[in-house]
Write a protein that holds these residues in place. Structure first.
Motif: not given
Ligand SMILES: Nc1nc2c(ncn2[C@@H]2O[C@H](COP(=O)(O)OP(=O)(O)OP(=O)(O)O)[C@@H](O)[C@H]2O)c(=O)[nH]1
Ligand SMILES: [Mg+2]
Length: 470
Positions: A31-35, A266-284
């Protein structure tokens, strides 16, 4: 409190058992989170990533592809029936159609499943046939992670803090006047509560448009089907002392608690807690263009966002995660096609520096991290232009209004401290030069069969995020 935490961990336990057993045993799921914050490039990133994983001609940096181990990649129905599907086909059509344009703003959670048939690497390669690996990509707004901080705060503390922060912001003037003129001990009156919440939401939207990143509660900005409901009808008030029964104070505090338990958790329980890999995008680049205040503000928001990845920071979250943690986190500066590649290493250094505190904390928690500058969809070509005898590394593209233009954004410093230092010290503007920004339209694409849309280092990002599992 105890009961609700217990119920949360039970829900998670049952759910993991509920994962189809065969799938869990034989078909691993990543599960890849993109935020990222608003407009950081999440939708374009996912669309181009998926297109480039389906057609891998431009993905030499993905080891499994380079080694010829990927037999097939295909889209599948996603496993979560209540989460909207990421609208891949429409976003791709926007980017690659006859009149290419950027996709619309989203800011809600969505999900897509991509499945790989790949042969394992190394010793097992000869012994085993191809196996299936599922990649579930989850797109969610970074602002929602900022709400985690609310869980530790009472309504009274939150009110005091928020009103203090707003005091110096012009955008908040109308709301502050209304809030100050309110006696929280007065009897609750629904039209009054609604007027306050509405004015507070107007402030939050104005603050976000002005470039502030600390715009919580996050759901006030994108209420969706919660619009008008009591969980979104509260605002900070100048409270002091206990809340009398039936008072505005009491009711506001109750709704604030409901927001925490019925929206944030509910957001942390249903989505966040299940993420294995995460990419954090930044418009630097966007923040650098806006100036030192925006850079400092973004650095702080990144720190706050990343504290969600630091187990132990929040007791409720640690219990929910039960020791599970995100294994890899990639920090990516997006839209690098605004810069000639000569300047990409500098952008990466700025990105590293911008997230240094946050990264130190995350790696402390055992996650592997990396920083990268990338363009999900390359909209420019490079050229060197001579100006006053000096050679300027430029990029050229089509502007949103249709005109072609060459663009030189300015010289990013070798040492990121030259940007971050003044930003931290409250400088109003950059000392030496301004950094330009141009909005390019996506380029017309004529793709060869087997090629995905053009990008910069999307393959490197994919390798870091999922390469080891293919
Ligand atoms: N040149 C260039 N511009 C990009 C790229 N990715 C995103 N953009 C620009 O950034 C804008 C926002 O990108 P999105 O992918 O919609 O960002 P988002 O994070 O999904 O935005 P929200 O859904 O509003 O939170 C786009 O409309 C483009 O103008 C890129 O790779 N290159
Ligand atoms: Mg989006």
């Amino acid at each position: 409190m105890v009961i609700s935490s217990l119920a949360d961990s039970l829900a998670r336990g049952v759910e993991s058992v509920g994962d189809r057993v065969s799938e869990a045993l034989f078909e691993p799921v990543i599960r890849l989170g993109v935020t990222g914050l608003a407009r950081s490039g999440k939708t374009v990133f996912i669309t181009s990533l998926v297109a480039n994983l389906l057609d891998r001609g431009r993905m030499p940096g993905l080891a499994a592809q380079q080694e010829g181990r990927i037999n097939a990649v295909y889209l599948q129905p996603q496993p979560d029936d209540t989460v909207p599907r990421f609208d891949y086909e429409n976003h791709l059509a926007a980017l690659s159609g006859p009149e290419p344009h950027w996709p619309d703003s989203t800011r809600a959670v969505s999900e897509l499943r991509l499945s790989f048939k790949a042969r394992p690497a190394g010793m097992l390669a000869g012994l085993q046939g191809p196996r299936t690996v599922h990649l579930d990509i989850v797109d969610y707004p970074g602002e929602w992670l900022l709400d985690l901080a609310l869980l530790d705060k009472s309504y009274e503390d939150w009110s005091a803090e928020t009103l203090e922060r707003l005091a110096s912001r012009g955008e908040a003037a109308t709301f502050l006047a209304q809030s100050k003129a309110t006696d929280p001990a007065e009897a609750h009156d629904e039209p009054r509560a609604q007027a306050l919440a509405k004015e507070f939401a107007i402030y939050l939207n104005a603050a976000r448009d002005a470039g502030f990143y600390d715009c919580t509660p996050g759901r006030f900005l994108l209420p969706g089907d919660l619009a008008g409901s009591p969980v979104l009808t509260f605002a900070p008030l100048p409270v002091d002392g206990p809340a009398p029964r039936h008072s505005l104070h009491r009711e506001m505090a109750r709704r604030y608690e409901a927001y925490k338990s019925q929206v944030v958790k509910p957001f942390f329980r249903d989505h966040f807690s299940r993420i294995d890999r995460q990419v954090v995008l930044v418009d630097a680049l966007g923040a650098i263009h806006k100036g030192p205040q925006a850079v400092e503000d973004m650095r702080r928001a990144m720190g706050d966002i990343l504290s969600a990845f630091r187990p132990g920071r929040n007791a409720w979250l640690s219990q929910l995660l039960l020791g599970k943690r995100v294994e890899r986190i990639l920090f990516a500066a997006t839209k690098a096609d605004h810069l000639h590649h000569q300047q990409h290493p500098r952008l990466t250094h700025i990105m590293e520096a911008l997230t240094r505190d946050a990264r130190d904390r995350a790696s402390f928690a055992g996650a592997e991290t990396a920083a990268l500058s990338l363009a999900s969809l390359r909209a420019t070509t490079e050229e060197i232009r001579t100006h006053d005898g000096a050679e300027l590394p430029c990029v050229r593209g089509t502007l949103l209004e249709g005109r072609q233009a060459a663009f030189y954004p300015g010289d990013l410093p070798e040492d990121p401290a030259h940007l971050l230092g003044p930003a931290r010290n409250g400088a109003e503007s950059w000392l030496d030069e301004d950094f330009g920004y141009m909005s390019f339209a996506p380029a017309h694409l004529t793709l060869r069969p087997g090629d995905g849309p053009p990008h910069i280092r999307l393959d490197r990002a994919a390798q870091f995020l999922i390469g080891d599992r293919l």
